[in-house]
Design a protein around this motif. Sequence first.
Motif, short mmCIF file in Angstrom:
data_model
loop_
_atom_site.label_atom_id
_atom_site.label_comp_id
_atom_site.label_asym_id
_atom_site.label_seq_id
_atom_site.Cartn_x
_atom_site.Cartn_y
_atom_site.Cartn_z
N ILE A 181 0.83 -1.20 0.00
CA ILE A 181 0.00 0.00 0.00
C ILE A 181 0.87 1.25 0.00
O ILE A 181 0.51 2.28 -0.60
CB ILE A 181 -0.99 -0.02 1.19
N GLU A 182 2.02 1.19 0.63
CA GLU A 182 2.93 2.34 0.64
C GLU A 182 3.46 2.64 -0.76
O GLU A 182 3.60 3.81 -1.15
CB GLU A 182 4.10 2.09 1.60
N GLU A 183 3.73 1.59 -1.52
CA GLU A 183 4.20 1.79 -2.89
C GLU A 183 3.09 2.39 -3.76
O GLU A 183 3.37 3.26 -4.60
CB GLU A 183 4.67 0.46 -3.47
N LEU A 184 1.86 1.93 -3.56
CA LEU A 184 0.74 2.52 -4.30
C LEU A 184 0.56 3.99 -3.95
O LEU A 184 0.30 4.82 -4.82
CB LEU A 184 -0.55 1.75 -4.02
N GLU A 185 0.69 4.31 -2.67
CA GLU A 185 0.58 5.72 -2.25
C GLU A 185 1.60 6.58 -2.97
O GLU A 185 1.28 7.68 -3.47
CB GLU A 185 0.78 5.82 -0.74
N GLU A 186 2.82 6.09 -3.05
CA GLU A 186 3.89 6.85 -3.69
C GLU A 186 3.61 7.05 -5.19
O GLU A 186 3.79 8.15 -5.72
CB GLU A 186 5.22 6.12 -3.49
N ILE A 187 3.16 5.98 -5.86
CA ILE A 187 2.86 6.07 -7.29
C ILE A 187 1.74 7.07 -7.53
O ILE A 187 1.81 7.91 -8.46
CB ILE A 187 2.49 4.69 -7.85
N LEU A 188 0.70 7.00 -6.72
CA LEU A 188 -0.43 7.91 -6.89
C LEU A 188 -0.01 9.36 -6.68
O LEU A 188 -0.36 10.25 -7.48
CB LEU A 188 -1.57 7.54 -5.93
N MET A 189 0.74 9.62 -5.62
CA MET A 189 1.15 11.01 -5.34
C MET A 189 2.08 11.54 -6.42
O MET A 189 2.01 12.71 -6.79
CB MET A 189 1.81 11.08 -3.96
N GLU A 190 2.96 10.67 -6.95
CA GLU A 190 3.86 11.10 -8.02
C GLU A 190 3.10 11.50 -9.27
O GLU A 190 3.61 12.27 -10.10
CB GLU A 190 4.83 9.96 -8.37
N ASN A 191 1.87 11.00 -9.41
CA ASN A 191 1.08 11.29 -10.60
C ASN A 191 -0.10 12.21 -10.31
O ASN A 191 -1.06 12.29 -11.09
CB ASN A 191 0.59 9.98 -11.22
N GLY A 192 -0.02 12.92 -9.18
CA GLY A 192 -0.98 13.98 -8.89
C GLY A 192 -2.26 13.53 -8.22
O GLY A 192 -3.22 14.32 -8.13
N PHE A 193 -2.31 12.30 -7.70
CA PHE A 193 -3.51 11.82 -7.03
C PHE A 193 -3.31 11.81 -5.52
O PHE A 193 -2.19 11.93 -5.02
CB PHE A 193 -3.87 10.41 -7.53
N LYS A 194 -4.40 11.69 -4.79
CA LYS A 194 -4.36 11.74 -3.34
C LYS A 194 -3.83 10.42 -2.76
O LYS A 194 -4.14 9.33 -3.25
CB LYS A 194 -5.75 12.01 -2.78
N LYS A 195 -3.09 10.55 -1.68
CA LYS A 195 -2.50 9.40 -1.01
C LYS A 195 -3.56 8.42 -0.53
O LYS A 195 -3.39 7.20 -0.64
CB LYS A 195 -1.64 9.89 0.16
N PHE A 196 -4.66 8.93 0.01
CA PHE A 196 -5.67 8.06 0.61
C PHE A 196 -6.35 7.15 -0.41
O PHE A 196 -6.98 6.16 -0.04
CB PHE A 196 -6.73 8.89 1.36
N SER A 197 -6.22 7.47 -1.70
CA SER A 197 -6.84 6.62 -2.72
C SER A 197 -6.22 5.22 -2.76
O SER A 197 -6.86 4.27 -3.20
CB SER A 197 -6.72 7.27 -4.10
N ALA A 198 -4.98 5.10 -2.28
CA ALA A 198 -4.35 3.77 -2.22
C ALA A 198 -5.13 2.87 -1.27
O ALA A 198 -5.32 1.68 -1.54
CB ALA A 198 -2.90 3.89 -1.80
N LYS A 199 -5.57 3.44 -0.16
CA LYS A 199 -6.38 2.66 0.79
C LYS A 199 -7.69 2.23 0.14
O LYS A 199 -8.17 1.10 0.32
CB LYS A 199 -6.65 3.49 2.05
N GLN A 200 -8.29 3.12 -0.65
CA GLN A 200 -9.53 2.78 -1.34
C GLN A 200 -9.31 1.64 -2.34
O GLN A 200 -10.12 0.71 -2.43
CB GLN A 200 -10.08 4.02 -2.07
N ILE A 201 -8.20 1.69 -3.05
CA ILE A 201 -7.88 0.62 -4.02
C ILE A 201 -7.67 -0.70 -3.29
O ILE A 201 -8.19 -1.74 -3.71
CB ILE A 201 -6.65 1.00 -4.85
N TYR A 202 -6.93 -0.67 -2.19
CA TYR A 202 -6.70 -1.88 -1.40
C TYR A 202 -8.02 -2.46 -0.90
O TYR A 202 -8.22 -3.68 -0.88
CB TYR A 202 -5.77 -1.57 -0.23
N ASP A 203 -8.92 -1.58 -0.49
CA ASP A 203 -10.22 -2.02 0.01
C ASP A 203 -11.00 -2.74 -1.10
O ASP A 203 -11.60 -3.80 -0.86
CB ASP A 203 -11.02 -0.82 0.52
#
Length: 357
Positions: free
Chosen positions: A11-33
């Motif tokens: 999930i930490e890696e997804l957070e980093e990828i999302l933020m690097e591409n202009g998306f919110k960090k919390f969306s990684a939790k939503q994807i994991y869910d």
Amino acid sequence: MEQTSIFKYTIEELEEILMENGFKKFSAKQIYDWLYIKMETNFDNMTNLSKELREFIKLRFKADLLKDLVTEESKDGTIKILFMLDDKKTIETVLMPQKYGQSVCVTTQVGCKMSCKFCASGLIKTERNLSVDEIVRQIYTMNLYLKNKYKDDPENRRARVSHIVVMGIGEPFDNYDNVLKFVKIINDKRGFEIGARHITISTCGIVPKIKEFADLKTQINLAISLHASNDEVRNTMMPINKAYPVKTLLDAVRYYVDQTNRRVTFEYILIDGVNDRPEHALELAKIIKGINGYVNLIPYNEVEENPYKKSTRIDEFYRILKKQNINAIVRKEFGADIDAACGQLRAKREGVIKNEI
């Protein structure tokens, strides 16, 4: 942009990828869910994600499952699946119903270079390590199977994988980094949340990795495939013993116990006339006495291409260990009617074992 499996990312890696591409960090939790709680693999159905984010993850990731080639179900409830990987290689995964929940035995390599003489996995040469996502997807598929089987009672504890043993085809510590990352993903409380104490990693005795694993001080269980009480016997069964003989291996086990304060399991397959005599039991008790552990006595699942036979002295061996105050159990046999021993189904399909499916 080349797509990569979303199952390889923490999930930490997804957070980093999302933020690097202009998306919110919390969306990684939503994807994991969506992936691990709702078990949804179609990105278009992840409705609480913005359309822009859904389009991004569709371009960047894929959520393909492993292809099920053969599924065998034993009369005891054991399920064995032969999977085809993306490069057409095959692996096996086994689901074993237990009183305490659903246990899955996962594979970590295509083939096994340890070449243990009693094991069907060693009949086919090692081709490569499994990637993180290939290991994760084994658990994912079994969870989907259970979710569908118990769909009328989704809260039933049998409806999800609760325990994992990393004891399938391959030597886990020969694929050390990928195995530990797999454990981190399926252990994550925001995903499958399989507790560390419900995960066991087995090794045939790669001493440097045992010590490295000990230094992590995790709650993950360690099992040692010992299978012999002295070097003379173990050398004939397990080539790894020539690199890391019994004393060296047991010193590493003591180091692990000292570092983690965890109990270790000694796996011991009983083979007729090879390692099952009373003197072997007494010698085993002597060499492991004082180590915080127990012995898991395993009835041998015979493979026609190997000369070994199932021991007729299992009860006697067990009684000797108990008399020597060694904690021991006799493992329940699973799936004897469906080639459930490690590597058997794959070896049959590859034509290495007779009676090819």
